[in-house]
Design a protein around this motif. Structure first.
Motif, PDB file in Angstrom:
ATOM      1  N   ALA A  74     -29.162 -53.779  27.236  1.00 14.84           N
ATOM      2  CA  ALA A  74     -28.517 -52.625  27.876  1.00 14.84           C
ATOM      3  C   ALA A  74     -27.576 -51.964  26.873  1.00 14.84           C
ATOM      4  O   ALA A  74     -27.506 -50.733  26.766  1.00 14.84           O
ATOM      5  CB  ALA A  74     -27.745 -53.072  29.112  1.00 14.84           C
ATOM      6  N   PHE A  75     -26.863 -52.779  26.118  1.00 14.72           N
ATOM      7  CA  PHE A  75     -25.925 -52.257  25.120  1.00 14.72           C
ATOM      8  C   PHE A  75     -26.668 -51.440  24.057  1.00 14.72           C
ATOM      9  O   PHE A  75     -26.259 -50.337  23.696  1.00 14.72           O
ATOM     10  CB  PHE A  75     -25.158 -53.418  24.477  1.00 14.72           C
ATOM     11  N   LEU A  76     -27.786 -51.990  23.582  1.00 16.20           N
ATOM     12  CA  LEU A  76     -28.559 -51.286  22.544  1.00 16.20           C
ATOM     13  C   LEU A  76     -29.105 -49.961  23.068  1.00 16.20           C
ATOM     14  O   LEU A  76     -29.008 -48.927  22.404  1.00 16.20           O
ATOM     15  CB  LEU A  76     -29.718 -52.162  22.069  1.00 16.20           C
ATOM     16  N   PHE A  77     -29.672 -49.996  24.270  1.00 19.41           N
ATOM     17  CA  PHE A  77     -30.198 -48.755  24.850  1.00 19.41           C
ATOM     18  C   PHE A  77     -29.065 -47.739  25.037  1.00 19.41           C
ATOM     19  O   PHE A  77     -29.225 -46.558  24.762  1.00 19.41           O
ATOM     20  CB  PHE A  77     -30.862 -49.017  26.207  1.00 19.41           C
ATOM     21  N   ALA A  78     -27.925 -48.234  25.520  1.00 25.68           N
ATOM     22  CA  ALA A  78     -26.790 -47.333  25.766  1.00 25.68           C
ATOM     23  C   ALA A  78     -26.328 -46.694  24.475  1.00 25.68           C
ATOM     24  O   ALA A  78     -25.998 -45.506  24.431  1.00 25.68           O
ATOM     25  CB  ALA A  78     -25.650 -48.100  26.421  1.00 25.68           C
ATOM     26  N   LYS A  79     -26.314 -47.469  23.416  1.00 22.05           N
ATOM     27  CA  LYS A  79     -25.880 -46.925  22.131  1.00 22.05           C
ATOM     28  C   LYS A  79     -26.820 -45.795  21.708  1.00 22.05           C
ATOM     29  O   LYS A  79     -26.373 -44.728  21.275  1.00 22.05           O
ATOM     30  CB  LYS A  79     -25.873 -48.019  21.064  1.00 22.05           C
ATOM     31  N   GLU A  80     -28.122 -46.014  21.859  1.00 12.82           N
ATOM     32  CA  GLU A  80     -29.089 -44.981  21.459  1.00 12.82           C
ATOM     33  C   GLU A  80     -29.004 -43.755  22.351  1.00 12.82           C
ATOM     34  O   GLU A  80     -29.132 -42.625  21.908  1.00 12.82           O
ATOM     35  CB  GLU A  80     -30.513 -45.539  21.514  1.00 12.82           C
ATOM     36  N   GLN A  81     -28.821 -44.003  23.637  1.00 16.61           N
ATOM     37  CA  GLN A  81     -28.926 -42.910  24.591  1.00 16.61           C
ATOM     38  C   GLN A  81     -27.649 -42.085  24.718  1.00 16.61           C
ATOM     39  O   GLN A  81     -27.716 -40.882  24.886  1.00 16.61           O
ATOM     40  CB  GLN A  81     -29.293 -43.489  25.953  1.00 16.61           C
ATOM     41  N   TYR A  82     -26.515 -42.730  24.654  1.00 19.53           N
ATOM     42  CA  TYR A  82     -25.274 -42.015  24.962  1.00 19.53           C
ATOM     43  C   TYR A  82     -24.332 -41.817  23.784  1.00 19.53           C
ATOM     44  O   TYR A  82     -23.342 -41.116  23.909  1.00 19.53           O
ATOM     45  CB  TYR A  82     -24.528 -42.745  26.090  1.00 19.53           C
ATOM     46  N   THR A  83     -24.593 -42.459  22.653  1.00 16.37           N
ATOM     47  CA  THR A  83     -23.605 -42.329  21.568  1.00 16.37           C
ATOM     48  C   THR A  83     -24.266 -41.977  20.249  1.00 16.37           C
ATOM     49  O   THR A  83     -23.833 -42.416  19.202  1.00 16.37           O
ATOM     50  CB  THR A  83     -22.792 -43.628  21.391  1.00 16.37           C
ATOM     51  N   ARG A  84     -25.338 -41.187  20.334  1.00 20.22           N
ATOM     52  CA  ARG A  84     -25.945 -40.797  19.063  1.00 20.22           C
ATOM     53  C   ARG A  84     -25.155 -39.668  18.449  1.00 20.22           C
ATOM     54  O   ARG A  84     -24.127 -39.263  18.948  1.00 20.22           O
ATOM     55  CB  ARG A  84     -27.386 -40.400  19.289  1.00 20.22           C
ATOM     56  N   ARG A  85     -25.694 -39.098  17.395  1.00 13.84           N
ATOM     57  CA  ARG A  85     -24.996 -38.082  16.601  1.00 13.84           C
ATOM     58  C   ARG A  85     -24.249 -37.052  17.457  1.00 13.84           C
ATOM     59  O   ARG A  85     -24.704 -36.655  18.507  1.00 13.84           O
ATOM     60  CB  ARG A  85     -26.009 -37.359  15.738  1.00 13.84           C
ATOM     61  N   GLY A  86     -23.138 -36.638  16.929  1.00 18.60           N
ATOM     62  CA  GLY A  86     -22.375 -35.596  17.603  1.00 18.60           C
ATOM     63  C   GLY A  86     -21.622 -36.087  18.815  1.00 18.60           C
ATOM     64  O   GLY A  86     -20.781 -35.390  19.359  1.00 18.60           O
ATOM     65  N   MET A  87     -21.948 -37.292  19.272  1.00 23.20           N
ATOM     66  CA  MET A  87     -21.225 -37.806  20.437  1.00 23.20           C
ATOM     67  C   MET A  87     -20.253 -38.844  19.908  1.00 23.20           C
ATOM     68  O   MET A  87     -20.655 -39.916  19.472  1.00 23.20           O
ATOM     69  CB  MET A  87     -22.186 -38.482  21.399  1.00 23.20           C
ATOM     70  N   PHE A  88     -18.983 -38.530  19.916  1.00 21.27           N
ATOM     71  CA  PHE A  88     -18.007 -39.439  19.341  1.00 21.27           C
ATOM     72  C   PHE A  88     -17.904 -40.709  20.163  1.00 21.27           C
ATOM     73  O   PHE A  88     -17.941 -40.679  21.383  1.00 21.27           O
ATOM     74  CB  PHE A  88     -16.649 -38.759  19.242  1.00 21.27           C
ATOM     75  N   CYS A  89     -17.760 -41.811  19.470  1.00 25.54           N
ATOM     76  CA  CYS A  89     -17.636 -43.088  20.148  1.00 25.54           C
ATOM     77  C   CYS A  89     -16.942 -44.078  19.224  1.00 25.54           C
ATOM     78  O   CYS A  89     -17.238 -44.141  18.032  1.00 25.54           O
ATOM     79  CB  CYS A  89     -19.023 -43.609  20.512  1.00 25.54           C
ATOM     80  N   ILE A  90     -15.986 -44.814  19.777  1.00 27.78           N
ATOM     81  CA  ILE A  90     -15.434 -45.924  18.995  1.00 27.78           C
ATOM     82  C   ILE A  90     -15.691 -47.253  19.697  1.00 27.78           C
ATOM     83  O   ILE A  90     -15.613 -48.302  19.082  1.00 27.78           O
ATOM     84  CB  ILE A  90     -13.921 -45.755  18.712  1.00 27.78           C
ATOM     85  N   SER A  91     -16.011 -47.179  20.993  1.00 28.32           N
ATOM     86  CA  SER A  91     -16.316 -48.408  21.696  1.00 28.32           C
ATOM     87  C   SER A  91     -17.188 -48.112  22.914  1.00 28.32           C
ATOM     88  O   SER A  91     -17.101 -47.034  23.499  1.00 28.32           O
ATOM     89  CB  SER A  91     -15.019 -49.094  22.129  1.00 28.32           C
ATOM     90  N   LEU A  92     -18.014 -49.090  23.256  1.00 31.78           N
ATOM     91  CA  LEU A  92     -19.019 -48.894  24.306  1.00 31.78           C
ATOM     92  C   LEU A  92     -19.050 -50.140  25.174  1.00 31.78           C
ATOM     93  O   LEU A  92     -18.954 -51.253  24.652  1.00 31.78           O
ATOM     94  CB  LEU A  92     -20.370 -48.708  23.607  1.00 31.78           C
ATOM     95  N   CYS A  93     -19.160 -49.968  26.506  1.00 29.62           N
ATOM     96  CA  CYS A  93     -19.378 -51.153  27.324  1.00 29.62           C
ATOM     97  C   CYS A  93     -20.412 -50.899  28.409  1.00 29.62           C
ATOM     98  O   CYS A  93     -20.642 -49.752  28.821  1.00 29.62           O
ATOM     99  CB  CYS A  93     -18.071 -51.697  27.896  1.00 29.62           C
ATOM    100  N   VAL A  94     -21.095 -51.956  28.824  1.00 26.67           N
ATOM    101  CA  VAL A  94     -22.092 -51.863  29.892  1.00 26.67           C
ATOM    102  C   VAL A  94     -21.751 -52.874  30.990  1.00 26.67           C
ATOM    103  O   VAL A  94     -21.248 -53.961  30.714  1.00 26.67           O
ATOM    104  CB  VAL A  94     -23.526 -52.120  29.373  1.00 26.67           C
TER     105      VAL A  94
END
Lengths: 205, 328
Positions: free
Chosen positions: A59-79
């Motif tokens: 879920a974490f890997l998919f979320a990283k690809e889907q919601y935090t790709r280029r142009g979308m700033f992110c420093i931390s992600l949780c599922v």
């Protein structure tokens, strides 16, 4: 066999007649996880959407690809698995949902819970903080007594801290965009000069 | 990327009879105030049904739209174009995931939607039932089909259903790269050698009729479309979207010295409206009902991918999990 312009499709050797299609199995597509993103150090985690996955690592890997790709700033992600989130009722505008909760907070610290608030319709839930309580209902009461509320809260999500899968602080470089990946940005495709040169050349003829 | 001209279900005269009039009034007042509807809110059955249908068609279009462009990744001219096209196709597939997720909050599971796509029950944008013969076709799709999609998506992003609007905001942010990339490709062809110009012109000639179909036939004025507009499910008429597209992109095509294969195409300066030859709507209907050049191939490829991925899903399956509808 199906004939296509695409050699890759031809290599699939798909029979021309409609292949009998078996219905998908139930839960063939996995359960859902809610995804939260922190864009900056001083901003809280905010809900961005869902992914389907067989476990939280994926879920974490998919979320990283889907919601935090280029142009979308992110420093931390949780599922968080959807079923692990306890959702309060929704209040109508201007009314605070916390005012509808009755009872007294137990003061017990059996479990640790994380609390998310929805402040405005059409926006998404944001992380508010952590409370200790004996169960979900108690956690809502704890949150009611803990957080100052300048604006009415429309809806509350509560989740046990142990059910959250979050990126490590040292993993922040996951979101660094490499210099050589500029081809994924609109800014890499300036062409006004080319059009201008073309028009001038046309004009000469 | 996405085609407008949604196929909405015909409304029965009794569609709203069973709805609680008090709840319906509250629902309509909320939309009137410009507030979003969220998954847990009360909503009329018709609203739910039409939204599922619309968002689902949009999601399928992203998946199927990736096929004609995906064809060209390995044959795109040069490494940079290959990288860019790969990134774009990856984006489109990501958009489908966002859209399926938004539709799911309305109560239809993703697996059911994918089932309905591969059995041919659900529709997707008609334009992807046409083949991309040359690299120039791929350039046309990247620039102008995406441009058409953006016209639609920007309108829909102002709609009333919260999860769909939020998905569209994310999607529109990524589309800006697609549009610039596509324009860049077309400029390169149009200002290149004689052969390149000819290829680009041939692609425009091939794609113009499906492009005019893209926004769908003129809306018939009906109670049905009035309700969908009032509920902010449908945000602009098909004709309004088509006019906006022509206004923004015909001059950009012309400035590259390319022509459009419609001798009646011109802007009427008095009305401010574009005039054009009425598209062949019989052809549109024929293709959307399955008889286009690529309908069979698109579904067969998608179905094969689904079947070949089955062992992966089965290997990862956790038998005890139970499905619940996502939250927002």
């Amino acid at each position: 066999m199906l004939k296509s312009l695409d050699p890759r499709v031809n290599r699939l050797n798909i029979p021309l007649e409609e292949a009998a299609h078996a219905q998908k199995n139930k839960l063939d597509q996995f359960e859902t996880y809610e995804v939260f993103v922190q864009t900056k150090e001083d901003k809280p985690f905010e809900h961005v959407g869902i992914v389907h996955a067989p476990n939280e690592e994926m879920a974490f890997l998919f979320a990283k690809e889907q919601y935090t790709r280029r142009g979308m700033f992110c420093i931390s992600l949780c599922v968080i698995k959807t079923e692990n989130i306890r959702v309060s009722d929704y209040s109508e505008n201007q009314k605070d949902i916390y005012d509808t909760f009755e009872g007294k907070y137990s003061g017990k610290t059996t479990y640790s819970f994380e609390v998310f608030h929805l402040i405005k319709r059409g926006k998404q839930h944001k992380y508010e903080g952590n409370v200790q309580a004996k169960n979900f209902e108690d956690a809502l009461l704890a949150a009611r007594d803990t957080y100052p509320r300048n604006k009415p809260v429309l809806n509350v999500w509560v989740v046990k801290s142990e059910d959250i899968f979050v990126s490590d602080e040292e993993d922040q470089d996951l979101w660094d965009t490499l210099q050589e990946k500029k081809y994924r940005d609109a800014i890499d495709y300036r062409a006004a000069d080319k059009i201008k040169a073309f028009k001038e050349k046309q004009h000469e003829h | 990327m996405y085609g407008g001209g949604n196929v909405f279900e015909r409304m029965k005269a009794t569609a709203l009879v069973d709805e609680d009039p008090r709840k319906l009034a509250e629902f309509e007042a909320r939309i009137e105030r410009g507030e979003k509807i969220e998954p847990k809110d009360w909503m009329p059955q018709l609203y739910r049904k039409q939204l599922i249908r619309m968002i689902e068609q949009h999601a399928h279009s992203e998946i199927i739209g990736a096929l004609p462009e995906g064809t060209w990744i390995t044959r795109a001219p040069g490494f940079k174009r290959k990288l860019a096209l790969m990134a774009k196709v990856q984006d489109e597939v990501g958009h489908a995931q966002l859209l399926y997720a938004a539709a799911e909050t309305l109560g239809k599971s993703r697996e059911k939607m994918i089932d309905d796509l591969i059995t041919g029950k659900s529709k997707y944008s008609n334009i992807f039932n046409y083949p991309a013969f040359t690299w120039a076709d791929s350039c046309f799709i990247s620039w102008l089909v995406d441009a058409g999609a953006i016209v639609n998506q920007l309108a829909n992003a102002k709609g009333s259903y919260g999860p769909y609007c939020r998905a569209l905001e994310r999607i529109c942010a990524e589309e800006s790269f697609h549009l610039k990339y596509g324009h860049h490709c077309v400029i390169h062809m149009a200002t290149g050698s004689k052969k390149q110009r000819e290829m680009m012109q041939a692609a425009i000639n091939r794609w113009w009729p499906p492009m005019m179909h893209f926004f769908g036939p003129s809306d018939t004025i009906s109670v049905h479309s009035e309700i969908l507009m009032k509920w902010k499910v449908k945000m602009a008429s098909n004709d309004a979207c088509r006019q906006q597209f022509l206004d923004m992109y015909v001059p950009k095509i012309w400035e590259l010295g390319l022509t459009i294969p419609d001798k009646n195409l011109q802007k009427n300066n008095e009305t401010g409206q574009w005039e054009y030859t009425e598209p062949d709507w019989d052809e549109f209907k024929r293709v959307i009902n399955g008889d286009g050049p690529c309908n069979k191939e698109r579904l067969a490829v998608r179905r094969t991918a689904e079947e070949r991925g089955r062992w992966v899903r089965e290997a990862l399956l956790a038998p005890k999990t139970k499905y619940i509808t996502p939250l927002a």
